[in-house]
Write a protein that holds these residues in place. Structure first.
Motif, PDB file in Angstrom:
ATOM      1  N   LYS A 139       1.322  13.731  -7.275  1.00 20.92           N
ATOM      2  CA  LYS A 139       0.708  14.953  -6.745  1.00 20.92           C
ATOM      3  C   LYS A 139       1.724  16.090  -6.688  1.00 20.92           C
ATOM      4  CE  LYS A 139      -2.962  13.131  -3.784  1.00 20.92           C
ATOM      5  NZ  LYS A 139      -3.369  12.918  -2.386  1.00 20.92           N
ATOM      6  N   ILE A 149      -3.716   6.777   6.865  1.00 17.27           N
ATOM      7  CA  ILE A 149      -3.799   7.929   5.950  1.00 17.27           C
ATOM      8  C   ILE A 149      -2.982   9.107   6.483  1.00 17.27           C
ATOM      9  CG2 ILE A 149      -5.372   9.687   4.993  1.00 17.27           C
ATOM     10  CD1 ILE A 149      -7.476   7.479   4.634  1.00 17.27           C
ATOM     11  N   ARG A 207       0.838  -1.206   0.000  1.00 19.09           N
ATOM     12  CA  ARG A 207       0.000   0.000   0.000  1.00 19.09           C
ATOM     13  C   ARG A 207       0.872   1.254   0.000  1.00 19.09           C
ATOM     14  NH1 ARG A 207      -3.188   3.876   2.398  1.00 19.09           N
ATOM     15  NH2 ARG A 207      -5.410   3.673   1.993  1.00 19.09           N
ATOM     16  N   ARG A 222     -11.982  12.004  -1.018  1.00 15.99           N
ATOM     17  CA  ARG A 222     -11.572  10.601  -1.255  1.00 15.99           C
ATOM     18  C   ARG A 222     -11.539   9.841   0.083  1.00 15.99           C
ATOM     19  NH1 ARG A 222     -10.522   5.593  -3.355  1.00 15.99           N
ATOM     20  NH2 ARG A 222      -8.398   4.895  -2.969  1.00 15.99           N
ATOM     21  N   GLU A 223     -10.985  10.470   1.108  1.00 15.11           N
ATOM     22  CA  GLU A 223     -10.902   9.819   2.422  1.00 15.11           C
ATOM     23  C   GLU A 223     -12.295   9.485   2.964  1.00 15.11           C
ATOM     24  OE1 GLU A 223      -8.476  12.138   5.125  1.00 15.11           O
ATOM     25  OE2 GLU A 223      -7.061  12.555   3.507  1.00 15.11           O
ATOM     26  N   HIS A 270       3.477  12.472   1.831  1.00 12.10           N
ATOM     27  CA  HIS A 270       3.216  13.334   0.664  1.00 12.10           C
ATOM     28  C   HIS A 270       3.742  14.749   0.905  1.00 12.10           C
ATOM     29  CE1 HIS A 270      -0.262  10.738  -1.165  1.00 12.10           C
ATOM     30  NE2 HIS A 270       0.870  10.080  -1.017  1.00 12.10           N
ATOM     31  N   VAL A 299       0.453   8.566   5.462  1.00 12.74           N
ATOM     32  CA  VAL A 299       0.598   8.783   4.012  1.00 12.74           C
ATOM     33  C   VAL A 299       0.681  10.288   3.714  1.00 12.74           C
ATOM     34  CG1 VAL A 299      -0.573   8.553   1.777  1.00 12.74           C
ATOM     35  CG2 VAL A 299      -0.540   6.615   3.365  1.00 12.74           C
ATOM     36  N   ILE A 300      -0.195  11.073   4.342  1.00 12.81           N
ATOM     37  CA  ILE A 300      -0.202  12.520   4.082  1.00 12.81           C
ATOM     38  C   ILE A 300       1.135  13.135   4.521  1.00 12.81           C
ATOM     39  CG2 ILE A 300      -1.311  14.721   4.751  1.00 12.81           C
ATOM     40  CD1 ILE A 300      -3.979  13.108   4.788  1.00 12.81           C
ATOM     41  N   ALA A 354      -3.388  15.972   0.801  1.00 13.06           N
ATOM     42  CA  ALA A 354      -4.588  15.289   1.316  1.00 13.06           C
ATOM     43  C   ALA A 354      -5.771  15.503   0.380  1.00 13.06           C
ATOM     44  CB  ALA A 354      -4.924  15.828   2.700  1.00 13.06           C
ATOM     45  N   ASP A 355      -6.658  14.492   0.345  1.00 16.11           N
ATOM     46  CA  ASP A 355      -7.881  14.591  -0.441  1.00 16.11           C
ATOM     47  C   ASP A 355      -9.039  14.144   0.468  1.00 16.11           C
ATOM     48  OD1 ASP A 355     -10.050  14.256  -2.123  1.00 16.11           O
ATOM     49  OD2 ASP A 355      -8.870  13.428  -3.777  1.00 16.11           O
ATOM     50  N   VAL A 376       1.629   7.930  -5.657  1.00 13.63           N
ATOM     51  CA  VAL A 376       0.600   8.979  -5.688  1.00 13.63           C
ATOM     52  C   VAL A 376       1.223  10.292  -5.204  1.00 13.63           C
ATOM     53  CG1 VAL A 376      -1.586   9.776  -4.682  1.00 13.63           C
ATOM     54  CG2 VAL A 376      -1.370   7.402  -5.420  1.00 13.63           C
ATOM     55  N   GLN A 418     -13.509   6.430   1.261  1.00 16.89           N
ATOM     56  CA  GLN A 418     -12.798   5.228   1.726  1.00 16.89           C
ATOM     57  C   GLN A 418     -13.305   4.799   3.105  1.00 16.89           C
ATOM     58  OE1 GLN A 418      -9.012   7.337   0.797  1.00 16.89           O
ATOM     59  NE2 GLN A 418      -8.218   5.272   0.653  1.00 16.89           N
ATOM     60  N   THR A 452       1.058   4.483  -2.457  1.00 13.71           N
ATOM     61  CA  THR A 452       0.797   5.857  -2.006  1.00 13.71           C
ATOM     62  C   THR A 452       2.027   6.747  -2.231  1.00 13.71           C
ATOM     63  OG1 THR A 452       1.297   5.283   0.309  1.00 13.71           O
ATOM     64  CG2 THR A 452      -1.024   5.243  -0.358  1.00 13.71           C
TER      65      THR A 452
HETATM   66  C1  LIG Z   1      -3.197   8.281  -1.517  1.00 16.87           C
HETATM   67  C2  LIG Z   1      -3.803   9.474  -1.596  1.00 16.87           C
HETATM   68  O1  LIG Z   1      -3.481  10.553  -0.766  1.00 16.87           O
HETATM   69  C3  LIG Z   1      -4.014  10.699   0.552  1.00 16.87           C
HETATM   70  C4  LIG Z   1      -3.965   9.394   1.255  1.00 16.87           C
HETATM   71  C5  LIG Z   1      -4.987   8.507   1.121  1.00 16.87           C
HETATM   72  C6  LIG Z   1      -4.801   7.056   1.478  1.00 16.87           C
HETATM   73  O2  LIG Z   1      -3.811   6.721   2.140  1.00 16.87           O
HETATM   74  O3  LIG Z   1      -5.649   6.233   1.064  1.00 16.87           O
HETATM   75  C7  LIG Z   1      -6.230   8.943   0.617  1.00 16.87           C
HETATM   76  C8  LIG Z   1      -6.449  10.241   0.276  1.00 16.87           C
HETATM   77  C9  LIG Z   1      -5.410  11.298   0.434  1.00 16.87           C
HETATM   78  O4  LIG Z   1      -5.708  12.105   1.557  1.00 16.87           O
HETATM   79  C10 LIG Z   1      -4.824   9.766  -2.630  1.00 16.87           C
HETATM   80  O5  LIG Z   1      -5.183  10.936  -2.818  1.00 16.87           O
HETATM   81  O6  LIG Z   1      -5.275   8.809  -3.283  1.00 16.87           O
END
Ligand SMILES: C=C(O[C@@H]1C=C(C(=O)O)C=C[C@H]1O)C(=O)O
Length: 108
Positions: free
Chosen positions: A51, A93, A40, A63-64, A100, A96-97, A59-60, A47, A67, A44
């Motif tokens: 980005k 998440i 995973r 989308r969060e 990013h 992940v952010i 961050a999105d 991604v 999910q 990410t």
């Molecule tokens: C991976 C992403 O970036 C961020 C991390 C996410 C994740 O870990 O699933 C979902 C949304 C975003 O805040 C994405 O935008 O898809």
């Protein structure tokens, strides 16, 4: 204070065998979780690069939200506490952010 917990010498051999069997499965599951998380994070990270290259925010939230709703439904049908599933996803998440943001900082 005395410790009343069993040490392994007190445990009935059949109980010990069952505990060992279950712990072997737990160890396999933990290994699968680590491997799945590693895969995973490989996605990410890609991604995050995409980005950063296209000046998109780390961050999105929309989308969060999708999910989280999906994961809560999956958790319910799997008889896993949906609140726990949501907390776990939010924890992942957030990491992940953070990645990013680090990637974006390095490309500025
Ligand atoms: C991976 C992403 O970036 C961020 C991390 C996410 C994740 O870990 O699933 C979902 C949304 C975003 O805040 C994405 O935008 O898809």
């Amino acid at each position: 204070m005395s410790d009343t917990r069993n040490d392994s010498s007190d445990i009935d051999p059949s109980v010990r065998a069952e505990l060992t069997r279950l712990r072997e499965s737990i160890d396999n599951i933990d290994a699968a979780v680590v491997h799945m998380l590693a895969e995973r994070f490989k996605c990410t990270q890609q991604v995050g690069v995409l980005k950063a290259e296209h000046q998109l925010p780390p961050a999105d939230p929309a989308r969060e939200a999708r999910q989280i709703a999906r994961l809560r439904e999956l958790a319910e049908s799997a008889k896993l506490d949906p609140a726990f599933a949501e907390k776990l996803l939010n924890f992942i998440i957030a990491e992940v952010i953070r990645h990013h943001e680090t990637i974006a900082d390095g490309t500025r």
